[in-house]
Design an enzyme around this catalytic site. Structure first.
Site, PDB file in Angstrom:
ATOM      1  CD  GLU A  37     -31.190  -1.466  -4.518  1.00  0.00           C
ATOM      2  OE1 GLU A  37     -29.950  -1.472  -4.469  1.00  0.00           O
ATOM      3  OE2 GLU A  37     -31.817  -1.435  -5.585  1.00  0.00           O
ATOM      4  CD  GLU A  64     -33.640   3.020  -0.784  1.00  0.00           C
ATOM      5  OE1 GLU A  64     -32.784   2.231  -1.232  1.00  0.00           O
ATOM      6  OE2 GLU A  64     -33.655   4.232  -1.059  1.00  0.00           O
ATOM      7  CB  CYS A  72     -25.843  -1.409  -8.850  1.00  0.00           C
ATOM      8  SG  CYS A  72     -27.099  -2.052  -7.799  1.00  0.00           S
ATOM      9  CB  SER A 106     -31.946   2.395  -4.512  1.00  0.00           C
ATOM     10  OG  SER A 106     -31.226   2.065  -3.347  1.00  0.00           O
ATOM     11  CE  LYS A 113     -20.067   0.007 -10.434  1.00  0.00           C
ATOM     12  NZ  LYS A 113     -20.998   0.382  -9.360  1.00  0.00           N
ATOM     13  CD  GLU A 151     -20.352   3.912  -8.190  1.00  0.00           C
ATOM     14  OE1 GLU A 151     -21.516   3.574  -8.387  1.00  0.00           O
ATOM     15  OE2 GLU A 151     -19.484   3.121  -7.753  1.00  0.00           O
ATOM     16  CD  GLU A 189     -23.025  13.732  -6.546  1.00  0.00           C
ATOM     17  OE1 GLU A 189     -21.926  13.224  -6.850  1.00  0.00           O
ATOM     18  OE2 GLU A 189     -23.677  14.460  -7.317  1.00  0.00           O
ATOM     19  CB  CYS A 212     -21.688  -5.794 -14.332  1.00  0.00           C
ATOM     20  SG  CYS A 212     -22.782  -4.758 -13.361  1.00  0.00           S
TER      21      CYS A 212
END
Lengths: 157, 666
Positions: free
Chosen positions: B280, B283, B300, B320, B359, B362, B367, B505
């Site tokens: 990241e 990036e 994240c 990102s 999560k 996720e 994707e 988190c």
């Protein structure tokens, strides 16, 4: 009968009239219900998107007030008062007679031919006329089951 | 003059407390409440915090402001009876299958029934049994456990600005549910799961995958590998009665416990967090260099990602493209580990332990799938891990600490602090700063100015020959504010970190249920102290990260291979699927959808619709065209939009739409 397009156009005008103000949700829903005679789900979603509030919020308001209906109503709306005064004057027997006449089972409120909707209200404020029935906005006092049925027959003719 | 209240005969001073409940709690009296949360608006519905105030009678403490000299009694016979009746009535309308309820032992209703000495319920149980809403991987809703305190509704609305849940109907028919009583999956829920954290009962709970994991573990042909997220070590101790250490001990004990349960390898998500940073940061540097898609948003947090996809598609390009640490772990576990561990691909079962309910969602995002196959089979929360430890009969607190397995077990402190709000930013700075200057920035305190408790924090730092502006945000309502102001150019940033949950988190909904700020702060402390105890603090120093890059990922961050394995993409997530019918007849003809989202309405979709209706009428296309008003086509930045058949016309005009209709009909 208004066309779908005219109804939708009216909803847009209603929203504009209230300047897309979320605090005016109730008057907006009232005016919308005037157009569609009930509140269709997709129109509620549209209103929530236009006012920038969550659909759950709009749905909450629409289900809270018994004035709002989320299912289509019949052409004629009969409201039988079941407030204290009307209740002791046997409004229940009127409701029962009308249900039988209109072939409505317990949870049903609108006839299959979409001609009549039967509702009860908690008080019309016309206790002097008890028991009272409102048909399409007109109040009829000192009703009996047979008088109520006669009203229906009149319309059917 | 000092202001004070007389509480049960004792003088208690106060200054800024907004209600007498806060003052009473300051006096160390734990007045019972369901609907009161200091971070939410005062609701006053549960009536448990009733107190007797001289010359005022019985009043709710939560919604009464203190005034000096008030004489308050919190425990008169009248009040005690009142509270008991409230609890009894709630219990009479509650599914009381406590022994099989997932919330058992962290349920407030259960705790208060015991605390208030409820021995019998005098009322008949009238609960209406309801089916569970199992439509999502993240959460389970069970109506018959709901006590209508409204905590979930207010959290979702006031802190996350989502409003996925709301009150429906009234009086005895009241329920809490998504709009139009739909399944949660069809609502705008981003699966942060904070509703389940604030829910005092088991009406919303994280969806458990414990059974599935046990099943995989008992399959002799399978090798089950697992990785634990940084925040898990900060909270698991709460369940087993030790919270005063620095996370090393807890992490080591978790490894031991998981090994005893039969996991083949136990890895650390902090390792892939290190990788996430390396990737990241690279990036970020590229974007800064090219001046493209600034600010960079962290990606994240899956709840935040879904939030952007749903509400702000115009900002998707700012996210990102790096996978989250869990996403990277999935890719490496599924595609590289079979080779490293010499295990057949089909025999490998991949599990992760997360502090988070989103999560779970996720892991199943299409994707993130590789040729239609998802990388991670099961995601369990810290809560579920604790349950598995208990089911195994392990005395967790007495276990020896074991080391993580290599290669995905070695981490730097940067990967560990990921679990705190501000952690990602700090880790990126550690990486970027030393990369650029070549200087030694390995002190773990170097960038500690990005730490803090506030939901929106800003920082500036001189790097790359310019001043970089950074925002660190938690809570999606705060995030919405930042996005709005970025849109109007009121704010300008280069880097924005967003976590949906308060505190990051560590405050996730998969963590053991907590209700006080002190618990959350302790978790934050644990992760920062854990960072200090580690040898390395800069992610790029992780030798195993370097090795994985050298062996499998094209040697350096941002390479083609790295992109294939470690990056992802995002898609518009349409919030509303409804459209309002405009045509009278339902012909099977051409579908024409005029967008009536807010942007399109402002740009004249009403006029376009009028033109289309007139045109169809004049041309006698009535039987061939189906017109509808759509909410919305989610291309707000190219408003107004009209969709004719499958093609969306951006910046639509009367002419372009007419043309398209003509073309389709001929």
């Amino acid at each position: 009968m208004k066309s779908n397009y005219e109804k939708f156009k009216s909803v847009c005008s209603i929203l504009e009239k209230y300047s897309f103000d979320k605090s005016k949700l109730i008057p907006i829903l009232q005016a919308t219900q005037e157009e569609y005679k009930y509140l269709p789900q997709e129109v509620l979603t549209f209103i929530s998107s236009a006012l920038n509030i969550s659909p759950a919020n709009v749905y909450g308001v629409a289900t809270f007030y018994s004035h709002f209906s989320l299912i289509p109503k019949g052409k004629h709306i009969i409201r039988v008062c079941d407030g204290t005064a009307c209740h002791v004057k046997k409004s229940e027997s009127i409701i029962e007679a009308l249900r039988k006449k209109l072939n409505l089972n317990n949870s049903q409120t609108t006839t299959k031919d979409m001609l009549f909707t039967l509702e009860t209200v908690s008080c019309l404020g016309t206790c002097g006329l008890s028991p009272a029935v409102v048909l399409d906005g007109k109040v009829y006092g000192q009703m009996t089951p047979s008088k109520a049925i006669a009203l229906i027959d009149q319309i059917k003719e | 003059m000092e202001k004070y209240l007389m509480i049960n005969g004792i003088k208690v001073f106060f200054d800024n407390e907004k209600n007498i409940l806060e003052v009473i709690r300051k006096a160390k009296i734990e007045l019972p409440t369901f609907c009161y949360h200091s971070e939410l608006s005062t609701y006053g519905s549960c009536r448990l915090c009733m107190v007797e105030v001289e010359s005022m009678g019985i009043i709710p403490a939560c919604s009464t402001p203190p005034s000096s000299g008030m004489v308050i009694n919190t425990n008169t016979e009248k009040i005690i009876n009142l509270r008991k009746i409230v609890i009894e009535l709630l219990l009479a309308n509650h599914d009381r299958e406590c022994t099989t309820c997932q919330k058992s032992q962290s349920c407030k209703l259960q705790t208060l029934a015991r605390r208030l000495g409820i021995e019998t319920v005098r009322f008949k149980n009238v609960v209406r049994k309801t089916d569970k809403d199992l439509s999502t991987y993240a959460l389970v809703r069970q109506q018959d456990k709901c006590i209508l305190c409204g905590d979930c509704v207010r959290f979702c609305d006031e802190i996350q600005s989502i409003g996925a849940l709301g009150f429906v109907n009234r009086g005895s028919k009241s329920v809490v549910c998504p709009s139009f009583s739909k399944d949660l999956e069809l609502s705008e829920c981003v699966y942060c799961g904070q509703c389940s954290r604030v829910c005092p009962t088991g009406a919303v709970i994280p969806r458990s995958e414990v059974k599935e994991v046990w099943k995989a573990l008992s399959d002799k042909n399978k090798k089950v590998i697992v990785a634990i997220a940084p925040a898990v070590r900060a909270a698991i101790g709460e369940v087993f009665g030790f919270t005063r250490e620095n996370g090393t001990e807890a992490a080591g004990k978790i490894v031991t416990a998981l090994k005893i349960m039969g996991f083949y390898k136990v890895f650390d998500v902090s390792f892939t967090a290190d990788m996430t940073i390396v990737e990241e940061a690279n990036e970020f540097l590229e974007r800064i260099k090219e001046g493209n898609n600034i600010p960079l948003f962290t990606s994240c947090c899956p709840a935040w990602v879904k939030f952007v996809e749903q509400y702000y598609p115009e900002f998707i390009k700012n996210l990102s493209t790096c996978r989250s640490p869990q996403g990277m772990y999935g890719a490496i576990a599924r595609r590289i580990m079979p080779n490293v561990l010499s295990v057949k691909k089909e025999d490998l079962v991949v599990v992760s332990v997360m502090p988070c309910t989103a999560k779970k969602y996720e892991a199943r995002r299409r994707e993130l799938a590789n040729n239609g196959e998802i990388d991670i089979d099961y995601v369990i929360t810290t809560q579920e891990l604790a349950i598995m430890i208990e089911e195994s009969g392990l005395r967790f607190q007495d276990l020896d600490a074991y080391a993580f397995d290599m290669p995905l077990g070695f981490k730097t402190g940067a990967g560990v602090i990921f679990g705190n709000s501000g952690g990602v930013t700090e880790a990126v700075l550690r990486n970027v700063a030393s990369d650029i200057t070549g200087g030694e920035y390995d002190e773990s305190e170097q960038f500690s100015f990005v730490r803090g408790d506030d939901g929106i924090r800003e920082a500036k730092i001189n790097l790359l020959g310019r001043e970089l502006k950074i925002a660190i945000v938690y809570g999606l309502k705060n995030a919405r504010q930042i996005l709005r102001e970025l849109k109007t150019q009121k704010r300008k940033y280069d880097f924005v970190e967003v976590m949906a949950c308060p505190g990051g988190c560590i405050g996730g909904a998969g963590q053991p249920v907590y209700n006080d700020l002190a618990t959350r702060k302790n978790r934050t402390r644990i992760l920062y102290e854990n960072d200090k105890t580690l040898e390395l603090h800069k992610p790029q120093d992780n030798p195993y990260v370097q090795k994985i890059y050298n062996d499998y990922l094209g040697s350096k961050p941002g390479s083609k291979k790295a992109h294939e394995y470690l990056h992802t993409h995002y898609t518009y997530k349409k919030r509303f699927k409804e459209s309002v019918k405009i045509s009278e007849k339902n012909s099977k003809g051409l579908e024409v959808n005029v967008c009536f989202g807010n942007h399109c309405m402002k740009k004249g979709s009403k006029e376009i619709l009028k033109h289309i209706v007139d045109y169809v009428e004049n041309k006698n296309y009535k039987d061939k065209v189906n017109i509808a008003a759509s909410i919305c086509l989610e291309k707000c930045f190219s408003a107004p939009n009209v969709k004719v058949a499958d093609t969306t016309i951006s910046h639509a005009s009367n002419e372009s739409v007419k043309e398209a209709i003509d073309k389709e009909i001929k």
